[in-house]
Every structure is written in C-alpha cells, then in structure tokens.
Design a protein around this motif. Structure first.
Motif, short mmCIF file in Angstrom:
data_model
loop_
_atom_site.label_atom_id
_atom_site.label_comp_id
_atom_site.label_asym_id
_atom_site.label_seq_id
_atom_site.Cartn_x
_atom_site.Cartn_y
_atom_site.Cartn_z
N GLU A 123 -12.44 14.14 -15.45
CA GLU A 123 -12.86 13.19 -16.48
C GLU A 123 -14.24 12.63 -16.18
OE1 GLU A 123 -11.30 9.01 -18.55
OE2 GLU A 123 -10.14 9.99 -16.98
N TYR A 124 -14.49 12.31 -14.92
CA TYR A 124 -15.81 11.80 -14.53
C TYR A 124 -16.89 12.86 -14.74
CZ TYR A 124 -19.64 10.27 -11.54
OH TYR A 124 -20.87 9.93 -11.06
N SER A 125 -16.59 14.11 -14.39
CA SER A 125 -17.57 15.19 -14.54
C SER A 125 -17.94 15.39 -16.00
CB SER A 125 -17.02 16.48 -13.94
OG SER A 125 -16.76 16.34 -12.55
N LEU A 126 -16.94 15.38 -16.89
CA LEU A 126 -17.21 15.58 -18.31
C LEU A 126 -17.97 14.41 -18.90
CD1 LEU A 126 -13.80 17.12 -19.42
CD2 LEU A 126 -15.95 18.30 -19.00
N LEU A 127 -17.66 13.21 -18.44
CA LEU A 127 -18.40 12.04 -18.92
C LEU A 127 -19.86 12.12 -18.49
CD1 LEU A 127 -18.41 9.29 -20.32
CD2 LEU A 127 -17.73 8.25 -18.15
N SER B 99 -8.81 16.37 -26.75
CA SER B 99 -9.04 16.98 -25.44
C SER B 99 -10.52 16.89 -25.09
CB SER B 99 -8.60 18.45 -25.43
OG SER B 99 -8.96 19.08 -24.22
N ALA B 100 -10.81 16.37 -23.90
CA ALA B 100 -12.20 16.29 -23.44
C ALA B 100 -12.76 17.66 -23.07
CB ALA B 100 -12.31 15.35 -22.24
N LEU B 101 -11.89 18.67 -23.01
CA LEU B 101 -12.33 20.02 -22.68
C LEU B 101 -12.80 20.79 -23.90
CD1 LEU B 101 -9.48 20.96 -20.18
CD2 LEU B 101 -11.81 20.32 -19.62
N MET B 102 -12.84 20.14 -25.05
CA MET B 102 -13.27 20.79 -26.29
C MET B 102 -14.29 19.89 -26.99
SD MET B 102 -10.91 22.33 -29.36
CE MET B 102 -10.06 20.75 -29.57
N TRP B 103 -15.47 20.44 -27.25
CA TRP B 103 -16.55 19.68 -27.91
C TRP B 103 -16.90 20.37 -29.21
CZ3 TRP B 103 -20.75 18.14 -23.76
CH2 TRP B 103 -20.12 17.40 -22.73
N PHE B 104 -17.08 19.57 -30.26
CA PHE B 104 -17.53 20.08 -31.55
C PHE B 104 -19.05 19.90 -31.65
CE2 PHE B 104 -13.23 18.30 -32.20
CZ PHE B 104 -12.56 19.49 -32.45
N GLY B 105 -19.71 20.87 -32.29
CA GLY B 105 -21.16 20.79 -32.38
C GLY B 105 -21.70 21.48 -33.61
N VAL B 106 -22.99 21.28 -33.86
CA VAL B 106 -23.70 21.91 -34.96
C VAL B 106 -25.16 22.09 -34.55
CG1 VAL B 106 -24.19 19.68 -36.06
CG2 VAL B 106 -24.26 21.77 -37.42
N ILE B 107 -25.75 23.22 -34.97
CA ILE B 107 -27.14 23.53 -34.68
C ILE B 107 -27.89 23.67 -36.01
CG2 ILE B 107 -28.74 25.21 -33.67
CD1 ILE B 107 -26.67 25.94 -31.66
N PHE B 108 -29.01 22.98 -36.11
CA PHE B 108 -29.91 23.10 -37.26
C PHE B 108 -31.14 23.90 -36.83
CE2 PHE B 108 -27.42 19.32 -38.04
CZ PHE B 108 -27.16 19.35 -39.41
N ILE B 109 -31.42 24.99 -37.53
CA ILE B 109 -32.57 25.84 -37.23
C ILE B 109 -33.70 25.47 -38.18
CG2 ILE B 109 -33.40 28.19 -36.93
CD1 ILE B 109 -31.17 27.33 -35.01
N ARG B 110 -34.83 25.06 -37.64
CA ARG B 110 -35.93 24.54 -38.45
C ARG B 110 -36.90 25.62 -38.92
NH1 ARG B 110 -33.30 19.91 -39.39
NH2 ARG B 110 -32.93 18.69 -37.48
N HIS B 111 -37.08 26.68 -38.15
CA HIS B 111 -38.06 27.70 -38.52
C HIS B 111 -37.63 29.02 -37.90
CE1 HIS B 111 -39.74 27.53 -34.42
NE2 HIS B 111 -39.58 26.22 -34.52
N GLY B 112 -38.39 30.06 -38.22
CA GLY B 112 -38.09 31.37 -37.67
C GLY B 112 -37.22 32.20 -38.62
N LEU B 113 -36.66 33.27 -38.09
CA LEU B 113 -35.84 34.17 -38.89
C LEU B 113 -34.59 33.48 -39.43
CD1 LEU B 113 -36.03 37.41 -36.67
CD2 LEU B 113 -37.24 36.96 -38.81
N ILE C 142 -14.36 24.19 -22.60
CA ILE C 142 -14.68 23.96 -21.20
C ILE C 142 -13.46 24.32 -20.34
CG2 ILE C 142 -15.49 22.26 -19.52
CD1 ILE C 142 -16.56 20.65 -21.92
N PRO C 143 -13.62 25.08 -19.26
CA PRO C 143 -12.47 25.43 -18.41
C PRO C 143 -11.82 24.19 -17.82
CG PRO C 143 -14.39 26.79 -17.89
CD PRO C 143 -14.88 25.70 -18.79
N ASP C 144 -10.51 24.27 -17.62
CA ASP C 144 -9.78 23.11 -17.08
C ASP C 144 -10.06 22.86 -15.61
OD1 ASP C 144 -8.55 25.33 -16.12
OD2 ASP C 144 -6.54 24.86 -16.86
N ASN C 145 -10.68 23.82 -14.93
CA ASN C 145 -11.07 23.60 -13.53
C ASN C 145 -12.57 23.35 -13.40
OD1 ASN C 145 -11.77 26.18 -14.25
ND2 ASN C 145 -11.32 27.07 -12.25
N TYR C 146 -13.18 22.87 -14.46
CA TYR C 146 -14.61 22.57 -14.45
C TYR C 146 -14.91 21.51 -13.39
CZ TYR C 146 -19.22 21.43 -16.30
OH TYR C 146 -20.56 21.23 -16.43
N PRO C 147 -16.01 21.62 -12.65
CA PRO C 147 -17.11 22.59 -12.76
C PRO C 147 -17.01 23.77 -11.82
CG PRO C 147 -17.78 20.79 -11.36
CD PRO C 147 -16.36 20.51 -11.73
#
Length: 292
Positions: free
Chosen positions: A76-80, A102-116, A128-133
């Motif tokens: 928990e400390y490592s993930l924080l 679950s702290a072992l799962m993070w939701f995210g989104v990426i915005f692409i500003r330029h390029g292809l 995230i693996p349960d034996n992280y890190p």
C-alpha cells in the motif's frame, strides 16, 4: 507436579525426595529459591494467529527483506508513493486514477495532441502485480485495440516489456510506463511488433497506414461516452458537453492568475540588482548619495 516448578529444576538445587512429596490434593508451600527463567503465559485455546500462515513455497521473509506480516502495508505504501510520483511528473496529456476496489488497478486516458495519432483519445487500464515492486512490470491494456505496431490487435495490450524487460525496484516506476505509453504514439517502432500488419504498412505503405490510424482514432472517439467495461466508481467516464456544467469549469481552467497573486509572488523575491539599465555588466549602477 506443577510444570512451573519442573522448569526450574535445572537452576535450583534439587532437594531431597522427602521434601518434594506432598499430601494428596495439597501443594507444598515451602519457599524455594527463585528461578532465573521466566515463563510466558500460555496461549489461549481460542487464539487466532495475526499473520497468515506461510505457504511451504514462500520463506518467512519476502524477497525485499520485509517481514511477511508487513507485506500488505508495504504494498500500500509503495503504490501510494508511485501515484505521488505520477502526480509530480505532470505528464502532458496523460491522466490516471486508481481504482476504488483495488489499488492494483489504475484507470487512465491519453490525449494525443499532434502527429499521426492527432486528436486520439485512448482510454486504458494499468494492472499492477500483487507482489509489486518485486514482480514483473505493470501491464497496460487499452479499452479498444489501437491500430499500432506495439498494440495487440485482439487484446489491446501494449508491449510494455519491450521497454522494461526486467522490472527493477527503486529504479523503474509506474510513471515511466505511462510516459512510454504516450511516447509510442509519437515515435513509431516496428521491430518485433505485436501487430505485424501495422508494422508492414508503416514501413511500405505509409498512406494506407495513416488511413487505418484515422479510422482507429475515430472508432475510439465514437465509443468515448460508453460506460466503462469495469464497474468502478473511480473509473474515468466522459459525458457530452453540457454548458451549464462545463462552461464554468472551463473558464476557471483558462483564467490566468490574478494580478494580486503575481504581486504577492514578486514580493517574495529578495536581493538587489546593481546593473545599469541597458547594460549587462554587474555593479554598473551608480549608487545614489543621500543628502546631508
């Protein structure tokens, strides 16, 4: 015989057998020499061990030297700490939110500003693996498979192990995985691809590759308002533009700092500059003489 007394026989000189005999149901109260050994209280019958029983395959200590009973707290400390590093990095166009369940799962989104992949909005989930890190590197899976050489066309998983063949604790961090996920859309790598079709088109038919990329970006945008695949109150959800709600928030984000704030900030600057205006030489400003 009371077991307490039997423990101290090695440190107390043995008395004659006549003195050790007691009457039926009676304990002899003759004073004995104090024993140097101490006995812990007996374990109650209904006592439950605090730590989980260790499996035969695991040792009493984890690979990082932390006692097994502190494992959940260390994780928990490592993930924080990892999430704090992500916030400090301020990766452009990348937003993440740990799951509520679950702290072992993070939701995210990426915005692409330029390029292809310009105007691309790609939602993903980090596992995230349960034996992280101490385990393997975290996995990053897009909600919809993006047409990209390094993205599996069926599962939508990004080839993260390409950049992190061996996850090294205290050296590799989750923010680096997020930065890598953003960089692959600006710098295309076609070696050992997960999507061979995308790699071949990028190398031999760039126009057809761009066309498929545009279709992939449009597909992801068309499903942007869909409900999350994983039911979680902290999952990232997009909603159509509502002026009654979003206009005020937009104005707050675009409003510059107030002049008062800038003035207060300048007040904290200390020191003198002895430089004549128009000159770059130090100590070129003439000191003003005080009238006598």
């Amino acid at each position: 015989m009371n077991p307490f007394w039997s423990m101290s026989t090695s440190s107390v000189r043995k008395r004659p057998d006549v003195e050790e005999k007691t009457l039926s149901g009676e304990l002899r109260t003759s004073p004995l020499r104090a024993s140097t050994k101490k006995q812990l209280p007996s374990i109650p019958k209904n006592a439950v061990p605090i730590t989980k029983p260790a499996s035969p395959a695991t040792s009493s200590q984890s690979t990082n030297g932390t006692h097994a009973s502190y494992g959940p707290f260390y994780l928990e400390y490592s993930l924080l700490a990892e999430f704090t590093l992500v916030v400090k990095q301020k990766l452009p166009g990348v937003y993440v939110q740990p799951s509520y369940r679950s702290a072992l799962m993070w939701f995210g989104v990426i915005f692409i500003r330029h390029g292809l992949y310009q105007d691309g909005v790609f939602k993903f989930t980090v596992y995230i693996p349960d034996n992280y890190p101490d385990g393997d590197c975290p996995r990053l899976v897009f909600d919809l498979p993006v047409f990209h050489p390094l993205v599996d066309p069926l599962s939508g998983e990004l080839d993260v192990k390409r950049a992190f063949a061996k996850w090294r604790r205290n050296h590799n961090h989750i923010w680096q995985v997020l930065m890598y996920a953003r960089r692959v859309f600006y710098k295309i790598d076609t070696t050992s691809p997960l999507n061979p079709e995308a790699a071949v088109l990028y190398e031999k038919d760039i126009q057809l590759f761009k066309s498929k990329v545009v279709d992939s970006v449009k597909l992801c945008s068309s499903h942007l308002f869909d409900q999350p695949k994983i039911e979680d109150p902290y999952a990232i959800i997009f909603s159509p533009w509502n002026p009654a709600i979003h206009d005020e928030a937009r104005e707050k984000m675009l409003t510059q700092k107030k002049p008062e704030d800038q003035h207060c900030k300048s007040m904290h600057v200390s020191g003198l500059s002895w430089v004549k205006p128009g000159s770059v030489q130090p100590f070129s400003k003439e000191e003003k003489t005080m009238p006598t």
